[in-house]
Structures are given as structure tokens and as C-alpha cells.
Scaffold this motif. Sequence first.
Motif, PDB file in Angstrom:
ATOM      1  N   LEU A  63       0.725  -1.183  -0.052  1.00  0.00           N
ATOM      2  CA  LEU A  63      -0.058   0.142   0.092  1.00  0.00           C
ATOM      3  C   LEU A  63       0.867   1.255   0.041  1.00  0.00           C
ATOM      4  O   LEU A  63       1.885   1.197   0.708  1.00  0.00           O
ATOM      5  N   PRO A  64       0.420   2.353  -0.738  1.00  0.00           N
ATOM      6  CA  PRO A  64       1.091   3.678  -0.692  1.00  0.00           C
ATOM      7  C   PRO A  64       1.177   4.343   0.842  1.00  0.00           C
ATOM      8  O   PRO A  64       0.078   3.930   1.341  1.00  0.00           O
ATOM      9  N   SER A  65       2.154   4.931   1.125  1.00  0.00           N
ATOM     10  CA  SER A  65       2.208   5.667   2.512  1.00  0.00           C
ATOM     11  C   SER A  65       1.545   6.955   2.282  1.00  0.00           C
ATOM     12  O   SER A  65       1.124   7.565   1.090  1.00  0.00           O
ATOM     13  N   GLY A  66       1.204   7.467   3.489  1.00  0.00           N
ATOM     14  CA  GLY A  66       0.654   8.835   3.417  1.00  0.00           C
ATOM     15  C   GLY A  66      -1.193   8.754   3.242  1.00  0.00           C
ATOM     16  O   GLY A  66      -1.673   9.807   2.921  1.00  0.00           O
ATOM     17  N   LEU A  67      -1.875   7.716   3.174  1.00  0.00           N
ATOM     18  CA  LEU A  67      -3.175   7.732   2.900  1.00  0.00           C
ATOM     19  C   LEU A  67      -4.084   7.844   4.052  1.00  0.00           C
ATOM     20  O   LEU A  67      -3.649   7.688   5.284  1.00  0.00           O
ATOM     21  N   LEU A  68      -5.217   8.369   3.833  1.00  0.00           N
ATOM     22  CA  LEU A  68      -6.424   8.690   4.865  1.00  0.00           C
ATOM     23  C   LEU A  68      -6.705   7.468   5.263  1.00  0.00           C
ATOM     24  O   LEU A  68      -6.587   6.502   4.341  1.00  0.00           O
ATOM     25  N   PRO A  69      -7.275   7.237   6.535  1.00  0.00           N
ATOM     26  CA  PRO A  69      -7.693   5.847   7.119  1.00  0.00           C
ATOM     27  C   PRO A  69      -8.614   5.107   6.231  1.00  0.00           C
ATOM     28  O   PRO A  69      -8.448   4.049   6.020  1.00  0.00           O
ATOM     29  N   GLU A  70      -9.548   6.164   5.828  1.00  0.00           N
ATOM     30  CA  GLU A  70     -10.529   5.478   4.996  1.00  0.00           C
ATOM     31  C   GLU A  70     -10.273   4.741   3.542  1.00  0.00           C
ATOM     32  O   GLU A  70     -10.707   3.841   2.981  1.00  0.00           O
ATOM     33  N   ASP A  71      -9.233   5.687   3.160  1.00  0.00           N
ATOM     34  CA  ASP A  71      -8.586   5.373   1.638  1.00  0.00           C
ATOM     35  C   ASP A  71      -7.600   4.135   2.001  1.00  0.00           C
ATOM     36  O   ASP A  71      -7.694   3.160   1.175  1.00  0.00           O
ATOM     37  N   SER A  72      -7.114   3.901   3.247  1.00  0.00           N
ATOM     38  CA  SER A  72      -6.090   2.923   3.460  1.00  0.00           C
ATOM     39  C   SER A  72      -6.859   1.529   3.587  1.00  0.00           C
ATOM     40  O   SER A  72      -6.583   0.429   3.084  1.00  0.00           O
ATOM     41  N   VAL A  73      -8.272   1.693   4.380  1.00  0.00           N
ATOM     42  CA  VAL A  73      -8.826   0.423   4.583  1.00  0.00           C
ATOM     43  C   VAL A  73      -9.387  -0.113   3.021  1.00  0.00           C
ATOM     44  O   VAL A  73      -9.615  -1.281   2.774  1.00  0.00           O
ATOM     45  N   ARG A  74      -9.774   0.852   2.322  1.00  0.00           N
ATOM     46  CA  ARG A  74     -10.571   0.630   1.038  1.00  0.00           C
ATOM     47  C   ARG A  74      -9.493   0.012   0.128  1.00  0.00           C
ATOM     48  O   ARG A  74      -9.823  -1.085  -0.556  1.00  0.00           O
ATOM     49  N   LEU A  75      -8.455   0.390   0.097  1.00  0.00           N
ATOM     50  CA  LEU A  75      -6.977  -0.213  -0.816  1.00  0.00           C
ATOM     51  C   LEU A  75      -6.969  -1.317  -0.385  1.00  0.00           C
ATOM     52  O   LEU A  75      -6.435  -2.369  -0.983  1.00  0.00           O
ATOM     53  N   ALA A  76      -6.804  -1.497   1.008  1.00  0.00           N
ATOM     54  CA  ALA A  76      -6.298  -2.926   1.796  1.00  0.00           C
ATOM     55  C   ALA A  76      -7.286  -3.713   1.375  1.00  0.00           C
ATOM     56  O   ALA A  76      -6.939  -4.993   1.105  1.00  0.00           O
ATOM     57  N   HIS A  77      -8.925  -3.682   1.247  1.00  0.00           N
ATOM     58  CA  HIS A  77      -9.774  -4.667   0.691  1.00  0.00           C
ATOM     59  C   HIS A  77      -9.422  -4.797  -0.464  1.00  0.00           C
ATOM     60  O   HIS A  77      -9.499  -6.251  -0.833  1.00  0.00           O
ATOM     61  N   GLN A  78      -9.258  -4.148  -1.458  1.00  0.00           N
ATOM     62  CA  GLN A  78      -8.985  -4.225  -2.956  1.00  0.00           C
ATOM     63  C   GLN A  78      -7.651  -5.263  -3.053  1.00  0.00           C
ATOM     64  O   GLN A  78      -7.667  -6.226  -3.763  1.00  0.00           O
ATOM     65  N   TYR A  79      -6.829  -4.860  -2.181  1.00  0.00           N
ATOM     66  CA  TYR A  79      -5.361  -5.610  -2.270  1.00  0.00           C
ATOM     67  C   TYR A  79      -5.535  -7.252  -1.905  1.00  0.00           C
ATOM     68  O   TYR A  79      -5.220  -8.083  -2.459  1.00  0.00           O
ATOM     69  N   ILE A  80      -6.316  -7.380  -0.889  1.00  0.00           N
ATOM     70  CA  ILE A  80      -6.577  -8.615  -0.279  1.00  0.00           C
ATOM     71  C   ILE A  80      -7.471  -9.437  -1.175  1.00  0.00           C
ATOM     72  O   ILE A  80      -7.338 -10.566  -1.362  1.00  0.00           O
ATOM     73  N   ASN A  81      -8.509  -8.753  -1.767  1.00  0.00           N
ATOM     74  CA  ASN A  81      -9.459  -9.463  -2.693  1.00  0.00           C
ATOM     75  C   ASN A  81      -8.345 -10.183  -3.884  1.00  0.00           C
ATOM     76  O   ASN A  81      -8.594 -11.085  -4.499  1.00  0.00           O
ATOM     77  N   SER A  82      -7.580  -9.161  -4.357  1.00  0.00           N
ATOM     78  CA  SER A  82      -6.952  -9.476  -5.496  1.00  0.00           C
ATOM     79  C   SER A  82      -5.795 -10.550  -4.992  1.00  0.00           C
ATOM     80  O   SER A  82      -5.694 -11.679  -5.897  1.00  0.00           O
ATOM     81  N   TRP A  83      -5.134 -10.441  -4.139  1.00  0.00           N
ATOM     82  CA  TRP A  83      -4.528 -11.361  -3.489  1.00  0.00           C
ATOM     83  C   TRP A  83      -4.975 -12.827  -3.289  1.00  0.00           C
ATOM     84  O   TRP A  83      -4.531 -13.903  -3.702  1.00  0.00           O
ATOM     85  N   ALA A  84      -6.243 -12.929  -2.511  1.00  0.00           N
ATOM     86  CA  ALA A  84      -7.048 -14.059  -2.562  1.00  0.00           C
ATOM     87  C   ALA A  84      -7.493 -14.792  -3.707  1.00  0.00           C
ATOM     88  O   ALA A  84      -7.326 -15.879  -4.046  1.00  0.00           O
TER      89      ALA A  84
END
Length: 298
Positions: A63-84
Motif C-alpha cells: 500500500l502507498p504511504s500517507g493515505l487517509l484511514p478510509e482510503d487505506s482500508v478501501r485499498l487494503a480490501h482491494q489488495y486482499i481480494n486480488s491477493w486471495a
Amino acid sequence: MIKFAGFNAILMKQKIIYKTIAAAALILSAAVSCEWVDKVITGETVASVGKVRLSRAELDKALPSGLLPEDSVRLAHQYINSWASELVFLQVAENQLSKEELDVSAELEDYRKSLLKYRYEQRYVNEKLDTIFTPEQIKGYYDAHQDRFKLLIPVVKADFLCISPDSPYIDEFRENIAEDDARRMQYTDSVAYASAIRFETFGGKWINLNELAHEFGIDYSELLTHKKGDWIEYEGGTGLLHLAYIKAFEPSGKLAPLEYATPLIKDILLSIRKKELVSALEDKLMEDARAEGVFVQY
């Protein structure tokens, strides 16, 4: 009436139970969501597919650094889904393919050989390649392959000026820009640089008309409708005056000037030299292998 009252009481109890279950489900869902967020924050495993686990540390790297909390959670979900998704697909493939289909050792070995061969070729070429071309070599290729250098769109040599329509220097620029006298040209350039919002000479080189049109902010075909002799003038929605003095012009369909075609010719000649180097290298290696008895044909 007593029977109906009892029945109604049972219904009321069932409704209370259903509401309780629904409320519990919502609370559990929220708790799971909060628990997932907590895991993302605290560094625990955030996802797993079979025995494969994704840790917070691995997620951090993706994940990129310096994200807002809501953006961090959203991108984390996207990455996890892609990874899975990739792992699930891989596991299904491993379960469904035959033993022969699962064996990729031959393909991996072929790729390893190709990669090593390519890397050695690149190092050899970088060490041996002559990148200097004489004017005679460039002109010779140009003369022999003129069909390759027909212009698809016009090319020009031009000076471009973006200036306020109220500027007192516009007439002076128009009057002196076409002069061949070096002193007057130098003076005109200095005036243009000092008074214009933008002044561009393109290094005195031939340029694609698209490049000049970009300065005007319009398409090159529209630019041609504003051409009056050696001048192109256009006043867009910005209120600024755009001027271009056309020093030389070659229309589409004509042979590109040698100067304009030279960079392309150098690239072509460079590619030819690279191929010749690699071919000569292969021949030499085979010759040496035969001479040293490394390669023996029975």
C-alpha cells in the motif's frame, strides 16, 4: 378467546426472538468488521487462503504511504481480494490439472536459457556497439530508402509567441522576426523573451506540426486554417494572442527533410548493427566450439 390470546403471546415471543437474532447478527457483523480493521491496524494476519496467510507487514509493503484511514482500508480490501483471487485460482488449478500439466520444469528451463542468452547478448552488444554514424552513412540510407520517409503530416521550422494582444512589441516582433541579420534576430529574440508569456524557437529544428499545434491548444488540421502565408495567428478563449512565424514548411506526402529524418535513420542503423553483432557473435562462438572440440557433430 383464551386460545387466541395464547397464540398471540407465542407470536409476540417469536417476534422478540427474531428481533434479538437480527440485532445480534448486526452486532456480530459490526464486530467482525471492527475486528478486521483492528487486525489491519495492530499487525495480525489479515487474510488467509488455505494455509497461506497475508500479514499486516506484507500488506504495508503493497500500500502507498500517507493515505487517509478510509482510503487505506478501501485499498487494503482491494489488495486482499486480488491477493486471495490469485491464490484461489492457483489452488483450483493445482487440484484440477493432471500431474503432467502441473510439471512446468521444461518451460522454466527454456525461459532460464533464453534469459541468460539475452543477458549475455546485451552485455556483449553494449561493450562492442559503435553508435557513431557519419553524415555519408546517414545520407546513403536516406537516399536508398526514401519511401520510408514520406511525411504523414506536415513538418515546419517555426518561432512561436504567446503574448497579450495589447503588447506594444507585437508589431516589432512581426517586423523583425523574418530578418536574416544576426544582430536584429538577437534583439528580436531578447524582446520576445522579455515581453511574451511564452516564446519558443524549438532549437531551430524541424518539428512535427502536431508539436506546434500543441502550443496553440488546437488540432494541427485546424491550425492550417489559420495559416496566412508565413504566419499563423490564433486568439483562443484565453484572450491571449498566439503567433507563429513559419520559417520552412513541408506538406504531408512529401519526402521528409534529411535533418528531420536523421534521428529515425540513426535508430534504424543502430538496430541493424545490433543484429549484425549478435549474428557475428553466434558464428564466432560456434566456430570456437568446433575448434576446441566442445561441439562435435557425428
